[in-house]
Write an enzyme that holds these catalytic residues in place. Structure first.
Site, PDB file in Angstrom:
ATOM      1  N   LYS A 201      -8.862 -22.584 131.374  1.00 30.06           N
ATOM      2  CA  LYS A 201      -9.447 -23.973 130.863  1.00 30.06           C
ATOM      3  C   LYS A 201     -10.250 -23.138 129.200  1.00 30.06           C
ATOM      4  O   LYS A 201      -9.571 -24.370 128.887  1.00 30.06           O
ATOM      5  CB  LYS A 201     -10.511 -23.712 132.146  1.00 30.06           C
ATOM      6  N   GLU A 207     -10.358 -12.198 129.960  1.00 28.83           N
ATOM      7  CA  GLU A 207      -9.259 -11.222 130.089  1.00 28.83           C
ATOM      8  C   GLU A 207      -7.635 -11.824 129.715  1.00 28.83           C
ATOM      9  O   GLU A 207      -7.127 -10.821 129.794  1.00 28.83           O
ATOM     10  CB  GLU A 207      -9.577 -10.802 131.886  1.00 28.83           C
ATOM     11  N   GLY A 263     -12.468 -24.676 137.498  1.00 29.38           N
ATOM     12  CA  GLY A 263     -10.907 -23.999 137.861  1.00 29.38           C
ATOM     13  C   GLY A 263     -10.393 -23.584 138.993  1.00 29.38           C
ATOM     14  O   GLY A 263      -9.667 -23.138 139.088  1.00 29.38           O
ATOM     15  N   ARG A 264     -11.668 -23.731 140.015  1.00 25.27           N
ATOM     16  CA  ARG A 264     -10.491 -23.303 141.402  1.00 25.27           C
ATOM     17  C   ARG A 264     -10.497 -24.546 142.366  1.00 25.27           C
ATOM     18  O   ARG A 264      -9.951 -24.424 143.439  1.00 25.27           O
ATOM     19  CB  ARG A 264     -12.528 -22.316 142.287  1.00 25.27           C
ATOM     20  N   GLU A 349     -17.638 -19.183 145.046  1.00 27.28           N
ATOM     21  CA  GLU A 349     -18.041 -19.505 143.851  1.00 27.28           C
ATOM     22  C   GLU A 349     -18.861 -20.572 144.049  1.00 27.28           C
ATOM     23  O   GLU A 349     -19.501 -21.313 143.492  1.00 27.28           O
ATOM     24  CB  GLU A 349     -17.129 -19.119 142.822  1.00 27.28           C
ATOM     25  N   HIS A 380      -3.810  -4.372 162.661  1.00 28.08           N
ATOM     26  CA  HIS A 380      -3.696  -3.062 162.931  1.00 28.08           C
ATOM     27  C   HIS A 380      -5.061  -2.307 161.974  1.00 28.08           C
ATOM     28  O   HIS A 380      -4.759  -1.401 161.128  1.00 28.08           O
ATOM     29  CB  HIS A 380      -2.034  -2.423 162.825  1.00 28.08           C
ATOM     30  N   LYS A 508     -20.974 -11.451 132.307  1.00 29.01           N
ATOM     31  CA  LYS A 508     -19.768 -11.298 130.818  1.00 29.01           C
ATOM     32  C   LYS A 508     -20.946 -10.853 129.850  1.00 29.01           C
ATOM     33  O   LYS A 508     -20.058 -10.190 128.817  1.00 29.01           O
ATOM     34  CB  LYS A 508     -19.860 -12.955 131.100  1.00 29.01           C
TER      35      LYS A 508
HETATM   36  O1  F6P Z   1     -15.022 -16.105 136.782  1.00 29.77           O
HETATM   37  C1  F6P Z   1     -15.862 -17.176 136.718  1.00 29.77           C
HETATM   38  C2  F6P Z   1     -14.765 -18.980 135.718  1.00 29.77           C
HETATM   39  O2  F6P Z   1     -15.332 -19.458 134.590  1.00 29.77           O
HETATM   40  C3  F6P Z   1     -14.128 -19.270 136.925  1.00 29.77           C
HETATM   41  O3  F6P Z   1     -14.626 -20.511 137.531  1.00 29.77           O
HETATM   42  C4  F6P Z   1     -12.501 -19.791 136.319  1.00 29.77           C
HETATM   43  O4  F6P Z   1     -12.113 -19.758 137.486  1.00 29.77           O
HETATM   44  C5  F6P Z   1     -11.991 -18.540 135.524  1.00 29.77           C
HETATM   45  O5  F6P Z   1     -13.496 -17.642 135.000  1.00 29.77           O
HETATM   46  C6  F6P Z   1     -10.973 -18.111 134.617  1.00 29.77           C
HETATM   47  O6  F6P Z   1     -11.414 -18.608 133.748  1.00 29.77           O
HETATM   48  P1  F6P Z   1     -10.979 -19.586 132.234  1.00 29.77           P
HETATM   49  O7  F6P Z   1      -9.730 -20.634 133.667  1.00 29.77           O
HETATM   50  O8  F6P Z   1     -11.578 -20.751 131.733  1.00 29.77           O
HETATM   51  O9  F6P Z   1      -9.820 -18.788 131.670  1.00 29.77           O
END
Ligand code: F6P
Length: 539
Positions: A201, A207, A263-264, A349, A380, A508
């Site tokens: 987003k 990452e 995002g979620r 979240e 199990h 972060k």
């Molecule tokens: O973990 C925090 C967060 O902002 C989530 O809400 C989001 O889904 C995720 O990081 C990834 O964010 P982006 O889509 O901006 O890479």
């Protein structure tokens, strides 16, 4: 948006619920409730689009349900729900609307319809082009690089809908900044047959940006080794609200979405591209239609027959009155193996908060811990604790009537296991019953009565069973939307903002401060533990 003037724990309904709980709600016994009411199953059954719910094995009665519905009314749930659908900026801490429902509304039926359908049409056109060219002369592998909401939804849905997926395409999901994630994925790929989707987003997430850079480097070096031009523009697609950043990365084909999609809550947006490629345009539209049907149910059904509302109210009942701290989700369908992980982000979240909309500290608990594994595997592993442990954990079973395979015998066994578990949780077994049985491996020296106490099950442990006729794009869409609105419901009762996530920011920021210290070794100003660990990890 209607400001929550009354805190839930200051309402008349909350006080009444507290009184009801202390008087007899705490003592409700499922075995007695069923014995006293032959119609209990029908009374607590709710049919929503694509999803039937048996709520009868929960620790509530008609009085509880009535008071919970009154609580919803006194907390202004319907006004908050209507404000969300109308596009009011209910995400106040980020100054944003919350309009994932607009992503699955028919053309012209919700705010931003033109923008939404323009991107959707283009996205599905792209998905169809990739599918048409799939195979030994086109793409064979699609790699989605993203994390959190840019990973969990498409990953879970592609796995869930595998029987509907294009047979010539393999799907990979890379999320972790741990190189052990991307390395084995790249090892199995041919660059000329691979399509990378960089899903973020913000297009700034550490990452995702790091993995995207590794993927591009790998792609370019592999192409060079093969003596072919590295056509990054053809092999990398971007999905983001940050179009300039995607362009700076070298991506020319980009699908945008909007800051009013959390995002979620973004599976329905261009973040769904891997799924759209997997199942095709028509099936993706079915997913959206299933979710939209659940939206209408949430918006229109009376609260007592409104499934997301009922589930959200049960969450409040269990968390704030019974004090249960977690909920286990047990999908009896291997395709839904990633659903618990998806729900962890969606629920925790969203509702893992401790201040209300006005920033006041809450006097009550919020989101339970959500966890689980597919049945029968969980049986199990941790079901021992669910049956005989000291904590009560409400369990949510998800059963699917029709399998997508031809092994009917396996499916019957799967469903029998599912029903047996909720039955066992509820019925339990007394020490007297256990004493009357022949123990399979009883020790000769152990007193029979002592052994019976080990083999006793307390019972009266609550569960909900959700039933789908089959796992299809439409039913999956409805199921996910059901969970979204359930989270909305409990969040609205608790008076919190379910749509921000400030709790992920501190880690972060500290990570960014620590990164240069790995190169320099400078530990000045750090606490002793962090300094000691830094030294150990660097040496
Ligand atoms: O973990 C925090 C967060 O902002 C989530 O809400 C989001 O889904 C995720 O990081 C990834 O964010 P982006 O889509 O901006 O890479």
């Amino acid at each position: 948006m209607p400001a929550p003037t009354t805190r839930c724990d200051e309402t008349v309904a909350w006080t009444a619920l507290r009184g009801h709980f202390e008087a007899h709600g705490r003592e409700l016994d499922l075995r007695t409730l069923f014995a006293d009411d032959p119609a209990r199953f029908e009374r607590f059954a709710v049919q929503a689009p694509q999803v039937f719910a048996d709520l009868s094995k929960n620790l509530w009665d008609e009085v509880t349900r009535r008071l919970l519905v009154e609580l919803a009314g006194q907390c202004g749930l319907e006004a908050r729900r209507d404000a969300m659908f109308a596009g009011e900026p209910i995400n106040t801490t980020e100054g944003r609307s919350v309009l994932h429902t607009a992503l699955r509304a028919p053309r012209g039926a919700a705010p931003f319809s033109d923008e939404v359908h323009e991107v959707l049409d283009r996205l599905l056109g792209c998905a169809e082009r990739v599918r048409a060219a799939a195979g030994p002369d086109g793409f064979t592998d699609v790699v989605n690089i993203g994390i959190g909401g840019s990973d969990l939804g498409p990953r879970m849905a592609v796995q869930s809908l595998r029987p509907f997926a294009h047979e010539a395409l393999r799907f990979h999901f890379v999320s972790n900044v741990d190189g052990h994630d991307i390395t084995p994925v790249l090892q199995g790929l041919r660059p000329e047959r691979t399509l990378f989707i960089i899903a973020s987003k913000t297009f700034t997430t550490q990452e995702t940006m790091a993995n995207a850079a590794v993927a591009r480097e790998w792609f370019v070096s592999q192409c060079e080794a093969q003596g072919r031009p590295a056509d990054v523009a053809r092999h990398f697609i971007g999905v983001t609200t940050n179009l300039p950043a995607a362009a700076a990365f070298g991506i020319t084909e980009t699908f945008g979405f909007w800051d009013w999609v959390g995002g979620r809550y973004s599976l329905w947006s261009a973040i769904g591209l891997p799924l759209a490629i997997a199942i095709g345009a028509a099936a993706f539209r079915e997913l959206l239609a299933g979710a939209h049907a659940m939206d209408r149910h949430f918006a229109e059904a009376p609260l007592a027959q409104n499934l997301p509302v009922q589930l959200g109210l049960l969450d409040v009942w269990y968390r704030n009155f019974h004090g249960f701290t977690s909920r286990s989700v047990a999908p009896y369908h291997q395709g839904l193996a990633r659903l618990p992980a998806y729900l962890q982000q969606l629920e925790m979240e969203s509702n893992g908060k401790s201040v209300d909309m006005a920033g006041r500290a809450l006097g009550h608990a919020t989101s339970p811990v959500v966890w689980g594994e597919p049945g029968t595997n969980g049986q199990h592993a941790y079901f021992q604790q669910l049956h005989q442990g000291t904590d009560v954990v409400p369990v949510e079973f998800i059963a699917v009537k029709q399998p997508a395979h031809g092994h009917g015998d396996l499916h019957t066994k799967l469903l029998a296991n599912c029903l047996a578990q909720s039955q066992a949780l509820m019925l339990g077994k007394t020490a007297e019953e256990a004493a009357g049985e022949t123990a399979p491996t009883a020790s000769a020296t152990l007193d029979r009565a002592v052994l019976a106490r080990h083999r006793r099950f307390p019972g009266n442990r609550p569960s909900t069973t959700l039933v789908l006729d089959s796992l299809t794009p439409r039913s999956l869409g409805a199921l996910i939307a059901l969970y979204e609105h359930r989270v909305f419901t409990s969040g609205a009762i608790w008076g919190i903002n379910s749509f921000d996530q400030w709790g992920v920011e501190l880690g972060k920021a500290l990570c960014n401060q620590l990164l240069p210290r790995f190169a320099s070794g400078d530990a000045s100003g750090l606490d002793a533990s962090t300094a000691g660990l830094l030294a150990r990890l660097r040496s």
